[in-house]
Design a protein around this motif. Structure first.
Motif, PDB file in Angstrom:
ATOM      1  N   ILE A 283      -9.218  -4.599  -1.619  1.00 52.90           N
ATOM      2  CA  ILE A 283      -9.442  -4.035  -0.279  1.00 52.90           C
ATOM      3  C   ILE A 283     -10.722  -4.563   0.358  1.00 52.90           C
ATOM      4  O   ILE A 283     -10.751  -4.888   1.542  1.00 52.90           O
ATOM      5  CB  ILE A 283      -9.460  -2.493  -0.357  1.00 52.90           C
TER       6      ILE A 283
ATOM      7  N   CYS B 146     -13.305   1.022  -3.622  1.00 50.92           N
ATOM      8  CA  CYS B 146     -11.932   1.121  -3.116  1.00 50.92           C
ATOM      9  C   CYS B 146     -10.980   0.292  -3.974  1.00 50.92           C
ATOM     10  O   CYS B 146      -9.869   0.727  -4.298  1.00 50.92           O
ATOM     11  CB  CYS B 146     -11.876   0.670  -1.664  1.00 50.92           C
ATOM     12  N   GLU B 147     -11.435  -0.882  -4.379  1.00 46.29           N
ATOM     13  CA  GLU B 147     -10.581  -1.765  -5.174  1.00 46.29           C
ATOM     14  C   GLU B 147     -10.341  -1.186  -6.558  1.00 46.29           C
ATOM     15  O   GLU B 147      -9.249  -1.309  -7.118  1.00 46.29           O
ATOM     16  CB  GLU B 147     -11.235  -3.147  -5.285  1.00 46.29           C
TER      17      GLU B 147
ATOM     18  N   CYS C 164      -7.642   1.517  -6.271  1.00 43.80           N
ATOM     19  CA  CYS C 164      -6.300   1.197  -5.777  1.00 43.80           C
ATOM     20  C   CYS C 164      -5.302   1.051  -6.932  1.00 43.80           C
ATOM     21  O   CYS C 164      -5.488   0.200  -7.807  1.00 43.80           O
ATOM     22  CB  CYS C 164      -6.339  -0.089  -4.959  1.00 43.80           C
TER      23      CYS C 164
ATOM     24  N   CYS D 187       0.841  -1.209   0.000  1.00 46.72           N
ATOM     25  CA  CYS D 187       0.000   0.000   0.000  1.00 46.72           C
ATOM     26  C   CYS D 187       0.870   1.252   0.000  1.00 46.72           C
ATOM     27  O   CYS D 187       1.784   1.386   0.793  1.00 46.72           O
ATOM     28  CB  CYS D 187      -0.921   0.003   1.228  1.00 46.72           C
TER      29      CYS D 187
ATOM     30  N   ASP E 246      -6.321   7.052  -2.356  1.00 48.88           N
ATOM     31  CA  ASP E 246      -7.316   6.967  -3.436  1.00 48.88           C
ATOM     32  C   ASP E 246      -8.500   6.078  -3.029  1.00 48.88           C
ATOM     33  O   ASP E 246      -9.633   6.322  -3.449  1.00 48.88           O
ATOM     34  CB  ASP E 246      -6.674   6.407  -4.714  1.00 48.88           C
ATOM     35  N   CYS E 247      -8.215   5.052  -2.217  1.00 48.64           N
ATOM     36  CA  CYS E 247      -9.304   4.168  -1.760  1.00 48.64           C
ATOM     37  C   CYS E 247     -10.288   4.949  -0.896  1.00 48.64           C
ATOM     38  O   CYS E 247     -11.507   4.866  -1.071  1.00 48.64           O
ATOM     39  CB  CYS E 247      -8.731   2.988  -0.986  1.00 48.64           C
TER      40      CYS E 247
ATOM     41  N   PRO F  53      -6.684   3.833   4.427  1.00 49.49           N
ATOM     42  CA  PRO F  53      -5.209   3.873   4.468  1.00 49.49           C
ATOM     43  C   PRO F  53      -4.654   3.579   5.865  1.00 49.49           C
ATOM     44  O   PRO F  53      -3.661   2.850   5.999  1.00 49.49           O
ATOM     45  CB  PRO F  53      -4.881   5.309   4.033  1.00 49.49           C
TER      46      PRO F  53
END
Lengths: 782, 182
Positions: free
Chosen positions: A461, A451-452, A455, A407, A412-413, A424
């Motif tokens: 995620i 979120c995925e 990423c 990570c 961004d997620c 994060p």
């Protein structure tokens, strides 16, 4: 009920008078009216029939627009910049554009329900016959279709009778959708009136779909003691083959259950569902399992538990096929509305389809025959389960700990997450060896998977969150009462008086989807709070599921410790989304059965009655869809306010009253014709609450109605003030607006409240026989 | 992070976007120049830790120093009162938004229409949409967000900044109010 399209053809007829050859007579419509009640003023209303009623509501609850986009891009003149209420190339301004988009959303929602109802009705007519009686509650239900009776002025008795009702609804919907075209409506207020019309038509679609399936499939019929059924991931026996059905249309699921039962597999296979199909599975089959709301789709598929995935229609993730492929689970799509790019195998032999799905030759199949869906699904489940061995895509802990180090902490997620979850930080903690922070996100996660997508290093995620929350997921074992359908006439008679007089403090309908701001626990908390306060609490859809996902200290869910009877202090699950019609139906029946107002095509009068007398409010805490918008708008026209959760603000328009504008809150006293100030009751028609505390206080407040008796208002004020003091920490400031006479004041708070209202210059007023309709005035003032 | 991107990446508004505030002193000057400002505070203010205090503690200090009337949204009025500060009012977020688009509304303190509305502590998407309503339908009102995320529908907004920078910005603004002048 009328009959359409009657044709009489005589090839040759010899009579005393002469010979008749090739006579053909065609009747557009035969009316066979067995309903003794005289026809009301507005049968089959058109787009403008109820416009005046809408304008009365919209005069009080003016739209507050919050545009989601500054431009219009619906035609080739555009994009047009409408910033600051500028007009576009077609002449439309921002206010009209926003209401136009609201109408479009409601048309989408309405079309979805009507489409569902049409498919359901046609299928059931084919299977059971047009003359199948619409029995939705035996002798306990006289008005089997209160919405349809109210709007259309017809009394459907059989499945076949529903076709005419749907014809009408489809016609209206076509007109409504045409209104959205460039160069049609130009007034935002007229768009809003048409939004109400779309909502009313939507409720017809809901009602038709649900009464058709209740009558034909033998679902619980207005049964307060509908069976308690299993809900939650933990209730599924993963040792067995598992068939997962996702969506809202139970027809293919019924095909599966019937095939299982007919061929001796009942008990060998788990049939479970996500979203409203799950409700209807358990209304049909007590051994069916509800996994959870729509937001459980990704987590359950990725868990590897489902061996076959059946997709019908509505609220099905567009990537379900892709996700199912990853766990090696074959997919059967069973709705024309959702073909997922798969080949149509409807006419292929079942065993050939089974072979292709089991050996992986095809990832899925489109099968538009529910019986064949049943056969193929069961056979595939039995054969594929030992092969795929519950293959899952949820990673193991060591993989998470390793990948978390990849990570980049770019955020961004988090910026893609609708909940602004602090992903994060959780990933950083995982990189340091603990999954506790990730696990804390589990309950607030709405399972959207954005979120995925965001990423940059491709970390799955959502799967990490699910793995971290796995203990919680596996412990999800709850009971929910299967959807009971309509409310019995006798229940309406019993509660009609205390509701209308205000002695039952309100009816709270907790409905809608699962786009909650902080998980479903808030829904359970709200339901429990109001049931404990002796409100009537009614649930449906995903909210009905979330309300079950909470246990008290005795390990019981609210459905186990509150009664399922429609009475004070209850917890009533009416069923799936389409069962929301029974909530509207209950309000209508209070006016009809209890107050004896004519029902037939008498929309304005009934809505006026509900608006001024029935302290009902809807709460759609996780509303996300266009269907939810349509359902809400149907309630607005009936005079029932709706609260949405914070994400509901993205519907981009609220209908808000102004408590500070005294002139907005007058009604006619039907006894005298006098105009009487009644205070802001109810204050709003469509409203977004920021927090659950705000929603709870507003629920109590929006249950107040002009018709409340002293005692009723006193009870309602007690709840409002008590909740306000507990959740806000102070007394409400607007108490004087709701005290009409000193007798309205709760006895235990008398001294305190009298002091407050006197300081604010309060003046006593009267309790009228309230109406917004001049024609309801019995004695005009000289 | 890029300076003037919405915090939630997909929340793209349209042609008119907030001017980015880079110097907190500029905001302080705008507030001083406003005839009748108002500060709207959402529930996130009581949940957010900023250093060893809550955001709401900074807001109270800010409101006192700037002499701006506060409207508390959601259920958080009690949190202000607990801290010995009485806001000018409390009401749902959509209610205050709805009143601010009414040019005839005499303001939370009945002293006349507001010409500047400051926002802080609402959920991002709620503030985003309410600011949009004001941008389009309240032509006589300017809006500033004091949040640490970029709100394109405001008239002026900070960019997406860290919690430390946010705290520093609030302190700088408060110092400017203490300095007096315009």
């Amino acid at each position: 009920m009328s009959r359409k399209g009657v044709n009489v053809k005589i090839d040759e007829l010899k009579t005393d008078v002469g010979l008749i050859k090739n006579l053909e007579l065609s009747f557009g419509k035969l009316v066979e009216d067995k309903w003794a009640e005289p026809m009301g003023p507005t049968p089959f209303p058109s787009l403008t029939t109820l416009r005046e009623w809408d304008m009365k509501l919209l005069q009080r609850y003016k739209p507050f627009y919050m545009p989601y986009c500054d431009v219009c891009c619906l035609c080739t003149f555009g994009k047009c910049d409408l910033t600051g209420n500028k007009r576009g190339a077609c002449g439309i301004n921002m206010a009209a554009q926003q209401s136009r988009i609201v109408l479009l959303a409601c048309c989408i929602g309405t079309a979805t329900h009507i489409g569902h109802a049409r498919h359901m009705t046609e299928h059931l007519i084919e299977k059971f016959g047009r003359r199948t009686p619409l029995d939705v509650g035996g002798l306990n239900i006289k008005a089997e279709a209160p919405v349809t009776r109210l709007v259309c002025g017809v009394k459907p008795e059989t499945l076949g009778d529903l076709e005419e009702v749907l014809d009408y609804a489809e016609t209206q919907l076509t007109h409504l959708l045409s209104v959205v075209h460039t160069g049609q409506e130009g007034s935002n207020i007229d768009f809003e009136s048409k939004v109400f019309h779309a909502g009313m038509i939507d409720h017809i679609g809901l009602e038709v779909a649900d009464i058709a399936q209740i009558a034909s499939y033998g679902f619980p019929k207005a049964d307060p003691e509908a069976p308690l059924v299993d809900l939650g991931y933990g209730t599924v026996n993963i040792e067995k083959p598992v068939i997962l059905c996702i969506g809202h249309n139970v027809v293919p699921s019924v095909g599966i259950i019937d095939y299982m039962k007919d061929n001796g597999f009942d008990g060998d296979i788990e049939v479970c569902g996500l979203c409203c199909t799950a409700h209807d599975i358990t209304r049909y089959y007590k051994r069916g399992k509800i996994i959870g709301p729509i937001s459980w789709q990704l987590r359950f598929i990725r868990s590897g538990v489902p061996d076959v995935v059946i997709l019908d229609e509505q609220c099905v993730r567009a990537d379900s096929l892709y996700e199912a492929q990853k766990i090696k689970a074959p997919v059967i799509v069973a709705s024309e509305k959702n073909c997922m790019g798969l080949p149509n195998r409807t006419n292929d032999p079942a065993d050939l389809i089974v072979e292709d799905l089991v050996n992986g030759k095809a990832p899925g199949a489109l099968i538009l025959d529910s019986e064949k869906v049943g056969e193929v699904a069961v056979k595939v489940a039995l054969k594929v389960t030992p092969l795929r061995k519950k293959f899952k895509t949820i990673p193991e802990v060591d993989e998470i700990l390793r990948m978390a180090k990849e990570c980049r902490q770019c955020s961004d997620c988090r910026r893609a997450c609708p909940q602004d979850l602090h992903i994060p930080e959780a990933m950083k903690a995982a990189a340091h060896g603990t999954l506790t922070t990730l696990a804390e996100l589990y309950e607030s996660c709405v399972g959207c998977g954005r979120c995925e997508q965001a990423c940059p290093v491709g970390v799955p995620i959502h799967s990490y969150i699910v793995k971290a929350g796995e203990k919680k997921l596996k412990e999800e074992t709850y009971k929910v009462r299967a959807g009971r359908g309509a409310i019995q006439d006798v229940e309406i008679r019993n509660v009609g008086s205390p509701i209308v007089l205000g002695e039952i403090p309100g009816v709270v309908a907790v409905v809608g989807c699962s786009n909650y701001p902080r998980g479903g626990a808030e829904v359970a908390e709200i339901c429990t709070e109001f049931a404990n306060r002796r409100f009537i609490v009614v649930t449906s859809g995903c909210s009905a599921m979330s309300a079950a996902m909470y246990k008290n200290e005795e390990g019981k869910t609210p459905y186990e410790y509150f009664t399922g009877e429609f009475t004070s202090g209850c917890m009533v699950n009416v069923g799936s989304c389409v069962a929301n019609s029974h909530i509207a139906g209950a309000a209508i029946k209070i006016a009809n059965i209890f107050a004896k107002r004519n029902l037939r095509a008498n929309y304005e009068e009934i809505a006026d009655y509900i608006f001024n007398r029935v302290g009902a409010v809807g709460l759609a805490w996780g509303a996300y869809s266009q269907k939810a918008a349509a359902i809400a708008s149907g309630f607005w026209r009936l005079g029932v306010p709706v609260i949405v959760g914070p994400h509901g603000i993205k519907y981009r328009r609220m209908l808000l009253g102004r408590a500070d504008r005294k002139e907005d809150w007058y009604v006619y006293d039907a006894r005298t014709g006098e105009k009487v100030y009644v205070g802001p009751a109810p204050e709003h028609l469509f409203y977004t609450a920021e927090t659950k505390e705000e929603a709870m206080v507003m629920i109590a407040k929006l249950c107040m109605r002009p018709n409340d008796t002293f005692r009723g208002r006193s009870i309602k004020l007690t709840h409002y003030i008590d909740l306000h003091k507990r959740l806000y920490g102070i007394m409400p400031e607007d108490i004087p607006l709701f005290v009409r006479t000193l007798a309205d004041i709760p006895v235990t708070m008398k001294d305190e409240i009298v002091k407050i209202i006197e300081e604010k210059g309060w003046k006593e007023t009267v309790i009228p026989d309230p109406t917004l309709l001049p024609r309801m005035i019995r004695k005009r003032k000289e | 992070m890029t300076a003037a991107e919405p915090w939630q990446i997909a929340e793209i508004p349209g042609p008119k976007k907030a001017l980015v505030v880079t110097k907190p002193g500029v905001v302080a000057a705008m507030i001083k120049r406003a005839k009748h400002p108002i500060l709207i505070v959402g529930h996130v203010a009581v949940e957010t830790d900023l250093g060893d205090k809550k955001l709401v503690d900074y807001i109270i200090e800010f409101a006192k120093k700037a002499n701006v009337p506060v409207v508390a949204t959601a259920h958080i009025i009690g949190e202000f009162l607990k801290r010995g500060y009485e806001p000018a009012g409390f009401m749902p977020a959509v209610d205050i938004g709805n009143r601010l688009v009414d040019s005839d509304w005499m303001g939370i303190d009945s002293k006349g229409p507001h010409d500047l509305a400051l926002f802080i502590g609402l959920p991002y998407y709620m503030e985003w949409t309410i600011l949009s309503g004001l941008k389009h339908f309240a032509p006589n009102l300017k809006t500033i967000t004091l949040d640490n995320v970029y709100h394109p529908h405001a008239s002026w907004s900070f960019a997406n900044i860290s919690m430390e920078d946010w705290m520093e910005n609030l302190k700088v603004m408060m110092e400017k109010f203490e300095e007096g002048g315009t």
